[in-house]
Write a protein that holds these residues in place. Structure first.
Motif: not given
Length: 292
Positions: A186-202
């Motif tokens: 298994q591989l698991t990755q976590a992403w927070s979309f409840r933050r300010a720097q959305l460009d960085e997440v994308s």
């Protein structure tokens, strides 16, 4: 509830007199690194009492503290130690001029934002202040993921945090958790979309997805954990994604784009509230592995 610390930030037009007015507060958990700040919403009274220069000094101080907290959050995602209790005590000792901090005190809360709510409700007069949504960091997500694996009784030896996936000759990517023991299940990755720097997440999602697409395409790959243990990995490995769900229109737009990426990779997506499903799935895969 957990033990948090708080300190009130004060403005003093003349430190010799000891007269002050409260400007804001800092609160956080020195064990987990969950820190936050808040400034009072109405500053006219402070400007009249302390003057513009003192007000600007206090605002500049809180800005610097906020930047330090943001930097620490990024460090937590890389496995660095959180800002500890001494950090707040040192600021209390070192700031003895027009900006001062009260002696740090303990408070019971479930988050830094909740601790600030309590402090503002009982110790700071700010009648028009409204509660703010607490951002969710990757550290928060990974902490809950680790707990989900423990609750599912996945052996610690199988859980490989911050592993590296090497795909082909030149592509590699980090993964928050690999469940592996010679063979990756298994591989698991976590992403927070409840933050300010959305460009960085994308941008991070796209970079991660490029590597996962190469893996799904059948290129030879291996997982290397932080102790340099190598595990094989198949192109159809179980891929899990845990997210902090978006709440604002901007966050929703960023997630809509990422959701298409996750679907294209055949990844199972879980909101943080259902993170325990990832642990249960890992335990099932390990059980199947032992039966083979």
């Amino acid at each position: 509830m957990s033990r948090y610390l708080y300190s009130i930030v004060r403005c003093l037009p003349d430190p010799r007199t000891g007269e002050f007015v409260n400007f804001g507060a800092i609160a956080g958990n020195p064990d987990t690194g969950d820190w936050s700040i808040r400034q009072i919403s109405k500053v006219d009274r402070i400007r009249k009492f302390a003057g513009t220069q003192v007000l600007e000094a206090a605002a500049s101080f809180l800005f610097e503290v906020d930047a330090e907290i943001d930097q620490s959050r990024s460090g937590l995602e890389e496995g660095l130690d959180p800002l500890g209790e001494n950090w707040l005590h040192d600021m209390h000792r070192n700031h003895r001029n027009v900006v001062q901090l009260s002696i740090p005190g303990p408070i019971l809360a479930d988050s830094a934002e909740e601790a600030l709510e309590i402090v503002f409700a009982h110790l700071i007069i700010d009648p028009i202040a409204e509660p703010r949504e607490r951002p969710v960091t990757k550290y928060d997500l990974n902490r809950e993921l680790r707990q989900a694996y423990r609750q599912a009784h996945v052996a610690e030896s199988f859980v490989r945090p911050r592993a590296q996936i090497h795909i082909g000759a030149h592509v590699h990517s980090s993964i928050d958790f690999a469940v592996a023991n010679g063979r990756t299940v298994q591989l698991t990755q976590a992403w927070s979309f409840r933050r300010a720097q959305l460009d960085e997440v994308s941008q991070q999602v796209k970079a991660w997805a490029y590597a996962m697409e190469r893996l799904r395409g059948g290129e030879e790959a291996r997982v290397v954990d932080t102790q340099n243990r190598i595990s094989t990995i198949a192109h159809d490995v179980d891929l899990q994604v845990v997210i902090a769900t978006p709440t604002t229109p901007e966050q929703l737009a960023a997630y809509d784009e990422a959701e298409q990426v996750f679907a294209g990779l055949n990844a199972d997506v879980h909101p943080l509230e259902h993170v325990e499903a990832v642990g249960r799935r890992a335990a099932q895969l390990i059980s199947n592995l032992h039966q083979q």
